[in-house]
Design a protein around this motif. Structure first.
Motif, mmCIF file in Angstrom:
data_model
loop_
_atom_site.group_PDB
_atom_site.id
_atom_site.type_symbol
_atom_site.label_atom_id
_atom_site.label_comp_id
_atom_site.label_asym_id
_atom_site.label_seq_id
_atom_site.Cartn_x
_atom_site.Cartn_y
_atom_site.Cartn_z
ATOM 1 N N ILE A 184 -1.633 13.210 -13.142
ATOM 2 C CA ILE A 184 -1.151 12.566 -11.916
ATOM 3 C C ILE A 184 -2.315 12.338 -10.948
ATOM 4 N N TYR A 185 -3.222 13.324 -10.856
ATOM 5 C CA TYR A 185 -4.407 13.176 -10.009
ATOM 6 C C TYR A 185 -5.261 12.005 -10.484
ATOM 7 N N GLU A 186 -5.412 11.892 -11.790
ATOM 8 C CA GLU A 186 -6.193 10.779 -12.349
ATOM 9 C C GLU A 186 -5.558 9.440 -12.010
ATOM 10 N N ILE A 187 -4.234 9.372 -12.119
ATOM 11 C CA ILE A 187 -3.527 8.123 -11.813
ATOM 12 C C ILE A 187 -3.605 7.807 -10.320
ATOM 13 N N TYR A 188 -3.484 8.854 -9.488
ATOM 14 C CA TYR A 188 -3.631 8.657 -8.043
ATOM 15 C C TYR A 188 -5.013 8.072 -7.721
ATOM 16 N N SER A 189 -6.028 8.594 -8.368
ATOM 17 C CA SER A 189 -7.390 8.094 -8.145
ATOM 18 C C SER A 189 -7.533 6.649 -8.597
ATOM 19 N N ASP A 190 -6.919 6.319 -9.743
ATOM 20 C CA ASP A 190 -7.059 4.976 -10.306
ATOM 21 C C ASP A 190 -6.224 3.930 -9.580
ATOM 22 N N PHE A 191 -4.970 4.291 -9.239
ATOM 23 C CA PHE A 191 -4.032 3.281 -8.758
ATOM 24 C C PHE A 191 -3.803 3.279 -7.257
ATOM 25 N N ALA A 192 -4.229 4.330 -6.559
ATOM 26 C CA ALA A 192 -4.103 4.339 -5.097
ATOM 27 C C ALA A 192 -5.466 4.192 -4.439
ATOM 28 N N LEU A 193 -6.415 5.053 -4.807
ATOM 29 C CA LEU A 193 -7.715 5.040 -4.134
ATOM 30 C C LEU A 193 -8.520 3.792 -4.444
ATOM 31 N N LYS A 194 -8.270 3.162 -5.590
ATOM 32 C CA LYS A 194 -9.002 1.946 -5.933
ATOM 33 C C LYS A 194 -8.304 0.682 -5.431
ATOM 34 N N ASN A 195 -7.169 0.883 -4.754
ATOM 35 C CA ASN A 195 -6.453 -0.246 -4.171
ATOM 36 C C ASN A 195 -7.063 -0.560 -2.801
ATOM 37 N N PRO A 196 -7.654 -1.726 -2.605
ATOM 38 C CA PRO A 196 -8.310 -2.030 -1.316
ATOM 39 C C PRO A 196 -7.346 -2.097 -0.141
ATOM 40 N N PHE A 197 -6.052 -2.202 -0.415
ATOM 41 C CA PHE A 197 -5.065 -2.302 0.665
ATOM 42 C C PHE A 197 -4.461 -0.947 1.024
ATOM 43 N N TYR A 198 -4.875 0.116 0.332
ATOM 44 C CA TYR A 198 -4.329 1.444 0.611
ATOM 45 C C TYR A 198 -5.191 2.175 1.628
ATOM 46 N N SER A 199 -4.551 2.740 2.647
ATOM 47 C CA SER A 199 -5.246 3.536 3.656
ATOM 48 C C SER A 199 -5.109 5.015 3.299
ATOM 49 N N LEU A 200 -6.226 5.735 3.318
ATOM 50 C CA LEU A 200 -6.216 7.149 2.972
ATOM 51 C C LEU A 200 -5.262 7.933 3.866
ATOM 52 N N GLU A 201 -4.616 8.937 3.252
ATOM 53 C CA GLU A 201 -3.697 9.845 3.932
ATOM 54 C C GLU A 201 -2.374 9.192 4.348
ATOM 55 N N MET A 202 -2.168 7.939 3.986
ATOM 56 C CA MET A 202 -0.936 7.242 4.345
ATOM 57 C C MET A 202 0.021 7.215 3.166
ATOM 58 N N PRO A 203 1.329 7.036 3.425
ATOM 59 C CA PRO A 203 2.307 6.978 2.331
ATOM 60 C C PRO A 203 1.942 5.912 1.302
ATOM 61 N N ILE A 204 2.200 6.232 0.035
ATOM 62 C CA ILE A 204 1.903 5.314 -1.056
ATOM 63 C C ILE A 204 3.133 4.467 -1.302
ATOM 64 N N ARG A 205 3.032 3.194 -0.977
ATOM 65 C CA ARG A 205 4.149 2.267 -1.181
ATOM 66 C C ARG A 205 3.584 1.016 -1.819
ATOM 67 N N GLY A 206 3.581 0.990 -3.138
ATOM 68 C CA GLY A 206 3.095 -0.188 -3.837
ATOM 69 C C GLY A 206 4.230 -1.145 -4.138
ATOM 70 N N LYS A 207 3.957 -2.441 -4.130
ATOM 71 C CA LYS A 207 4.938 -3.434 -4.530
ATOM 72 C C LYS A 207 4.308 -4.379 -5.537
ATOM 73 N N ALA A 208 5.119 -4.811 -6.464
ATOM 74 C CA ALA A 208 4.629 -5.732 -7.483
ATOM 75 C C ALA A 208 5.775 -6.635 -7.894
ATOM 76 N N THR A 209 5.458 -7.633 -8.692
ATOM 77 C CA THR A 209 6.458 -8.590 -9.135
ATOM 78 C C THR A 209 6.603 -8.518 -10.642
ATOM 79 N N ASP A 210 7.847 -8.438 -11.102
ATOM 80 C CA ASP A 210 8.047 -8.382 -12.545
ATOM 81 C C ASP A 210 7.985 -9.784 -13.138
ATOM 82 N N GLY A 211 8.207 -9.882 -14.438
ATOM 83 C CA GLY A 211 8.048 -11.163 -15.121
ATOM 84 C C GLY A 211 9.017 -12.229 -14.674
ATOM 85 N N ARG A 212 10.105 -11.857 -14.014
ATOM 86 C CA ARG A 212 11.092 -12.850 -13.580
ATOM 87 C C ARG A 212 10.909 -13.252 -12.126
#
Length: 233
Positions: free
Chosen positions: A173-201
């Motif tokens: 989980i720590y590895e995924i947090y590092s890869d998918f939150a910390l490497k996201n340029p739109f994520y602010s440190l120490e703030m809630p993680i709320r990612g949004k994406a669009t599925d194939g439809r």
């Protein structure tokens, strides 16, 4: 064996991510005729029993399902408002399932902050300097496992007492947090993680930390999945 919940707590004690992967255990289910001989009230976005204990139904129990349809807060899974539905005589007889309510968002925030304080107290009580703090709490129904990083972020997992491989899961989980939150340029440190994406439809939906058994990747695997593929949140 199961993973019940995952919490990510920042170094200030704030809850920045939480996931439940369990359903509350039903403690009583009964078929009622009109009028309903229980007093139900809406409290903190949950429909709770306020009066009328009977047949295993207790004050404080929440309505978990109506006629087999799960209830989420004050609405059923198919969008019906619970109190309005139960107030209509045409909907009877009705089968209602009761049990302990899920924790609310505010309660999860409070518990994360309390655990952060207990973790600090545990570190200070240690007779040796440099204690890691609380790494595991055990009860008869679950174990709480905690992994704190060098930067103070805590990853907490609530799991079945018999569940193995939790240490590896926490680090994954720590590895995924590092890869998918910390490497996201739109994520602010120490703030809630709320990612949004669009599925194939073309539908936008929130990404979630996904936990599932995997023989190829060990006892547990975590990832952020969108449309069946792991993607950056």
């Amino acid at each position: 064996m199961a993973i019940f919940s995952v919490y990510v707590v920042n170094k200030a004690g704030g809850l920045i991510y939480q996931l439940d992967s369990y359903a509350p255990r039903a403690e009583a289910e009964k078929t009622f005729s009109y009028p309903l001989d229980l007093l139900l009230k809406l409290h903190d976005e949950r429909v709770l029993v306020a009066f009328g204990q009977r047949d295993g139904i207790r004050v404080g129990h929440a309505v978990l399902a109506i006629n087999g349809v799960d209830v989420n807060g004050k609405y059923t899974a198919d969008g019906k408002e619970v109190l309005e539905y139960l107030g209509n005589p045409a909907n009877y007889p009705v089968s209602i399932r009761f049990g302990r309510p899920r924790l609310t968002s505010n309660e999860k925030l409070m518990l994360a902050s309390m655990f952060h304080s207990l973790f600090a107290i545990g570190s200070q009580l240690s007779p040796e300097q440099g204690s890691s703090g609380i790494e595991m709490l055990e009860t008869d129904t679950f174990k709480l496992h905690c992994f704190q990083t060098l930067t103070g972020i805590k990853f907490v997992v609530l799991a079945d007492p018999r569940q193995a491989g939790i240490d590896s899961l926490l680090r994954k989980i720590y590895e995924i947090y590092s890869d998918f939150a910390l490497k996201n340029p739109f994520y602010s440190l120490e703030m809630p993680i709320r990612g949004k994406a669009t599925d194939g439809r073309g539908y936008s939906r929130a990404c979630t930390l996904f936990i599932q058994p995997s023989l190829a990747l060990g006892p547990s695997w975590c990832g952020c999945f969108v449309g069946g593929r792991r993607q950056l949140c």
